[in-house]
Design a protein around this motif. Structure first.
Motif, PDB file in Angstrom:
ATOM      1  N   GLU A 291     -69.648 -47.060 -10.646  1.00 25.39           N
ATOM      2  CA  GLU A 291     -70.548 -46.010 -11.178  1.00 25.39           C
ATOM      3  C   GLU A 291     -71.562 -46.615 -12.141  1.00 25.39           C
ATOM      4  OE1 GLU A 291     -67.875 -43.068 -12.757  1.00 25.39           O
ATOM      5  OE2 GLU A 291     -67.078 -42.704 -10.729  1.00 25.39           O
ATOM      6  N   GLN A 292     -71.078 -47.535 -12.973  1.00 27.07           N
ATOM      7  CA  GLN A 292     -71.986 -48.169 -13.935  1.00 27.07           C
ATOM      8  C   GLN A 292     -73.049 -49.019 -13.220  1.00 27.07           C
ATOM      9  OE1 GLN A 292     -69.805 -49.644 -17.240  1.00 27.07           O
ATOM     10  NE2 GLN A 292     -71.593 -50.606 -18.162  1.00 27.07           N
ATOM     11  N   ILE A 293     -72.625 -49.715 -12.190  1.00 29.76           N
ATOM     12  CA  ILE A 293     -73.568 -50.553 -11.432  1.00 29.76           C
ATOM     13  C   ILE A 293     -74.629 -49.665 -10.772  1.00 29.76           C
ATOM     14  CG2 ILE A 293     -73.792 -52.061  -9.399  1.00 29.76           C
ATOM     15  CD1 ILE A 293     -70.990 -53.187 -10.148  1.00 29.76           C
ATOM     16  N   ILE A 294     -74.181 -48.559 -10.174  1.00 29.92           N
ATOM     17  CA  ILE A 294     -75.127 -47.656  -9.499  1.00 29.92           C
ATOM     18  C   ILE A 294     -76.126 -47.089 -10.513  1.00 29.92           C
ATOM     19  CG2 ILE A 294     -75.292 -45.402  -8.332  1.00 29.92           C
ATOM     20  CD1 ILE A 294     -72.649 -46.180  -6.885  1.00 29.92           C
ATOM     21  N   ALA A 295     -75.619 -46.722 -11.689  1.00 26.47           N
ATOM     22  CA  ALA A 295     -76.522 -46.171 -12.721  1.00 26.47           C
ATOM     23  C   ALA A 295     -77.586 -47.209 -13.085  1.00 26.47           C
ATOM     24  CB  ALA A 295     -75.706 -45.756 -13.943  1.00 26.47           C
TER      25      ALA A 295
END
Ligand SMILES: Cc1cc2nc3c(=O)[nH]c(=O)nc-3n(C[C@H](O)[C@H](O)[C@H](O)COP(=O)(O)OP(=O)(O)OC[C@H]3O[C@@H](n4cnc5c(N)ncnc54)[C@H](O)[C@@H]3O)c2cc1C
Length: 457
Positions: A291-295
């Motif tokens: 999720e952090q990478i996608i953000a």
């Protein structure tokens, strides 16, 4: 090869493990580069005592010896440029011990990377460096080149896992370095000295490796970017966000176009795509990282973000990266694969420089790389029969290496110096460093029989 020499070598390894047949000599004259030089003979060794006897004999007779694993070097390391003998270690391929209690595996040098992985899998452990050539390359070759792979950013490279070695020196003496301990501050670190020494200081006959528990969950996400700067910025933001992806790969537009022309993968022909994998021991831990990478991808203007819903979709996303090597080798008659590494903050600048360089010298230079550890592989494709083009390739390579060192980078992140990077050593290493390297070579191998003519020493 003189009849007397042939007889002595046959006496050491037995006649069936010696060859001076043309078919073998031609096979052993090259590696995965276009460099070639024929040896005079080859031996297949089966134990450390044979290695010691062959080296002691060749040292007395001043015969060059090039140790060889699978011969997949991408820098001319395993090409016997001074002729002499090729010593093939592939038959020393025993996994001596896997001790989960000690967290170590002990292997002979000819063990193929993938075979060790297969043996470790039932224990829930793995040996992380993961070179793309792992289905054929040997652990001895991996250690001698300090090989890396896609998992470098999180798990490091071969040197981070070598705890100890048995090495046979040029005069035939055996030396044991390191131990099975997870840590040691005992004396000079001879193990590290031999790791990455490209067969110039001794022949490795046994390796003690640290192994890692395999994470149980992984997840994959792919993002396309309309500018190299945005992709580079995303890499930099991810790497300082507090998480470390297990894989973070970049594929540039030239490579995407080449893949689309040669496969039916239909990839977005963006300025670059980034492929990221996160791993963890729970699904929640893995998802939180993804999720952090996608953000971060979105904050940095990714034009398309796709997350794999399961292992099959993940495999489909990774096909893009896995097909790149084969496709690039088909673009022209020859391919010079560079292997530079730059500080993480300089990845975007390096990519833009490579793109400009291709235009300046009218060359195709598709680039893929391990963006998470700053290791980029521009592949310069060319026709070796076109002298004018070969000259442009030479000038482009020189300019690239100069720029890399100006960026605080290194000539090679994982393939080694060998022949192809040898002329550039003074760009990266000062006179004193080169003098120390020459001094070490001279101490270990005063007659210069071990893989001579390499590393610019
Ligand atoms: C398609 C492809 C993909 C690749 N991908 C990667 C990658 O992802 N990462 C990476 O790091 N590399 C990669 N490589 C390069 C290559 O596979 C590595 O350098 C590998 O570590 C070489 O192993 P090898 O067994 O083929 O060694 P060889 O090519 O046979 O030898 C390499 C060097 O090691 C020395 N050597 C070999 N065995 C010994 C020994 N027992 N003792 C002392 N010296 C020894 C040789 O003298 C030589 O200098 C790739 C190559 C290809 C063709």
């Amino acid at each position: 090869m003189k009849p007397g020499v042939k007889k002595s070598l046959e006496a050491i390894v037995s006649p069936e493990n010696f060859s001076d047949q043309l078919i073998d000599l031609v096979s052993y004259s090259s590696d995965a580069t276009s460099r070639r030089h024929r040896p005079e003979a080859a031996v297949w060794v089966t134990d450390a005592d044979q290695v010691a006897d062959v080296l002691a004999f060749c040292n007395r007779e001043r015969i060059p010896v090039t140790a060889r694993g699978a011969g997949t070097s991408l820098a001319g390391l395993s090409v016997p440029v001074r002729g002499g003998l090729v010593m093939d270690l592939c038959r020393m391929n025993r996994i001596v011990d896997i001790c989960i209690e000690d967290r170590v595996a002990v292997v002979q040098p000819g063990v193929v990377y993938a075979d060790l992985e297969k043996a470790l899998a039932p224990h829930g452990f793995f040996f992380p460096p993961d070179p793309a050539s792992g289905s054929v390359a040997t652990i001895g070759g991996n250690v001698a080149t300090n090989a890396g792979g896609m998992k470098g950013a999180k798990y490091g490279v071969t040197k981070d896992y070598v705890l100890g070695l048995e090495v046979v020196l040029a005069d035939g003496r055996k030396v044991k370095t390191g131990s099975r301990c997870m840590k040691s501050s005992s004396g000079f670190d001879l193990t590290r000295l031999f790791v990455g020494s490209e067969g110039l200081l001794g022949v490795i006959t046994e390796i003690i490796l640290k192994i890692n528990p395999r994470p149980r969950h992984t997840g994959t996400v792919r993002a396309a970017f309309d500018s190299l700067a945005s992709a580079g910025q995303a890499v930099s933001r991810i790497m300082r966000s507090g998480i470390i992806p297990s894989v973070l790969e970049i594929i540039d537009r030239n490579t995407l176009i080449a893949i689309n022309q040669n496969t039916d993968l239909r990839l977005p022909e963006a300025a670059a795509i980034l492929l990221a994998e996160a791993d963890g021991f729970t699904q929640e831990e893995t998802n939180a990282q993804l999720e952090q990478i996608i953000a971060i991808f979105k904050e940095n203007h990714a034009s398309e973000v796709r997350m794999a819903k399961g292992p099959e979709e993940a495999e489909a996303l990774w096909l893009a990266r896995k097909s790149a090597g084969g496709v690039l080798f088909r673009l022209n008659i020859a391919l010079e694969v560079e292997d530079l590494a730059v500080p993480l903050s300089k990845v975007a600048e390096a990519l833009e420089f490579i793109s400009d360089l291709a235009e300046k010298y009218r060359l195709r230079i598709p680039t893929v790389g391990h963006a998470g550890d700053g290791n980029l592989h521009p592949g310069i494709s060319y026709d070796p029969n076109d002298r004018e083009e070969v000259n442009r390739v030479r000038m482009a390579a020189e300019e690239l290496m100069t720029k890399v060192t100006e960026l605080g980078g290194t000539l090679t992140g994982e393939h080694g110096i060998g022949l192809t990077k040898a002329p550039f050593m003074p760009l990266e290493h000062d006179d004193v460093s080169l003098e120390i390297m020459r001094g070490l070579k001279n101490y270990f191998d005063p007659n210069d029989i071990l893989n001579p003519g390499k590393m610019g020493l």
